[in-house]
Design a protein around this motif. Sequence first.
Motif, mmCIF file in Angstrom:
data_model
loop_
_atom_site.group_PDB
_atom_site.id
_atom_site.type_symbol
_atom_site.label_atom_id
_atom_site.label_comp_id
_atom_site.label_asym_id
_atom_site.label_seq_id
_atom_site.Cartn_x
_atom_site.Cartn_y
_atom_site.Cartn_z
ATOM 1 N N ALA A 59 0.707 -1.040 0.196
ATOM 2 C CA ALA A 59 -0.063 0.196 -0.022
ATOM 3 C C ALA A 59 0.866 1.231 -0.129
ATOM 4 O O ALA A 59 0.394 2.344 0.430
ATOM 5 C CB ALA A 59 -1.050 -0.064 1.194
ATOM 6 N N LYS A 83 -5.052 11.399 -0.555
ATOM 7 C CA LYS A 83 -5.989 11.970 0.319
ATOM 8 C C LYS A 83 -6.375 13.328 -0.666
ATOM 9 O O LYS A 83 -7.419 13.997 -0.424
ATOM 10 C CB LYS A 83 -5.697 12.292 1.484
ATOM 11 C CG LYS A 83 -5.620 11.142 2.538
ATOM 12 C CD LYS A 83 -5.094 11.475 4.040
ATOM 13 C CE LYS A 83 -4.602 10.488 4.809
ATOM 14 N NZ LYS A 83 -4.327 10.857 6.112
ATOM 15 N N GLU A 115 -15.123 9.529 -2.278
ATOM 16 C CA GLU A 115 -13.597 9.353 -1.547
ATOM 17 C C GLU A 115 -12.781 9.815 -2.723
ATOM 18 O O GLU A 115 -11.637 9.892 -2.397
ATOM 19 C CB GLU A 115 -13.665 8.006 -1.282
ATOM 20 C CG GLU A 115 -13.414 6.818 -2.352
ATOM 21 C CD GLU A 115 -14.700 6.381 -2.927
ATOM 22 O OE1 GLU A 115 -15.775 6.909 -2.499
ATOM 23 O OE2 GLU A 115 -14.712 5.432 -3.635
ATOM 24 N N ASP A 146 0.043 1.173 -5.414
ATOM 25 C CA ASP A 146 -1.389 1.228 -4.844
ATOM 26 C C ASP A 146 -1.604 2.312 -3.620
ATOM 27 O O ASP A 146 -2.470 2.154 -2.915
ATOM 28 C CB ASP A 146 -1.847 -0.204 -4.228
ATOM 29 C CG ASP A 146 -0.571 -0.649 -3.374
ATOM 30 O OD1 ASP A 146 0.310 0.047 -3.282
ATOM 31 O OD2 ASP A 146 -0.868 -1.699 -2.902
ATOM 32 N N LYS A 203 -2.570 4.984 -1.249
ATOM 33 C CA LYS A 203 -3.953 5.866 -1.012
ATOM 34 C C LYS A 203 -3.640 7.279 -0.913
ATOM 35 O O LYS A 203 -2.482 7.504 -0.399
ATOM 36 C CB LYS A 203 -4.652 5.487 0.139
ATOM 37 C CG LYS A 203 -5.891 6.083 0.395
ATOM 38 C CD LYS A 203 -6.851 5.518 1.531
ATOM 39 C CE LYS A 203 -8.112 6.270 1.517
ATOM 40 N NZ LYS A 203 -8.876 5.894 2.894
#
Length: 273
Positions: free
Chosen positions: A154, A162, A230, A158, A160
């Motif tokens: 992660a 914000k 999101e 991949d 994430k």
Amino acid sequence: MDRSHRIDDITSEPVQQLLTEYPTIVAAKLHVLDEARYNTIPTALAARDENSLTKQEVATLVDWKLSHGTFRPTLKKLVDQNSDDDIRSITTAAFESFAQDPHDNIKSSLTTLTQLKGIGPATASLLLSVFDPERAPFFSDELFRWSMYEDKKANGWDRKIKYTPKEYLELFEKIQQVQKRLGAAKAVDLEKVAYVLGRRATGKSVGKDTKIDNETASKSTHSNLKRKPEHEAEVRSEQKKQGAKKAKVSVTKGKTPNEGTRISARVKNRKTR
């Protein structure tokens, strides 16, 4: 990721090689939008006496952004609510501030642009990139993930995101460091390199996972597809605004306890149907 392609290790030669691959990664039907984003609009902007974008240019840039990422039709609808005068005055203020001192004024320039409806940090960075392709990086998924890449779960392709101003400022600093090391690398070129590497790593191509093309781009404001909340800061911001409006209306109505109880009961009954 190959060590020679890591952002802290990459040299000028592989940068140039990856740049030649960029046109082959982007679907042919999107080349018209690419031409507008990378050539037509920046050239027109540079030729003006006033450093400002038009409403149509901003709309086209949003179409381009949607075509290269996840399709969010509601984002375009929000952007279309801005007036021509607001877009002209706000982009002028942001661009002139950035031009005076890119490093010290990047945060304030970004904040100025996010005053426009539907313009969050990522889209604001795109407008800045069109104004100054050499120094202002576009806050793309691929460029951010390449810049912050780590061999951990992660934390690679991949990771994430914000889409916050803080993340963009981290990206801005990172790209400045890379440019200083490489010498002549433009921010817009590094953006394209990251796009190629990201698409390679994930096995994606725009032709497979996007829903927008040169014809449907102009029609996106009429779509009834729902956005995913999101995705970006601009969408979350709009939701907060709507929530605040609803709360204000609720308070001003001044319902009595009995009224509130009866209304709550009716709502509860409707939900169970």
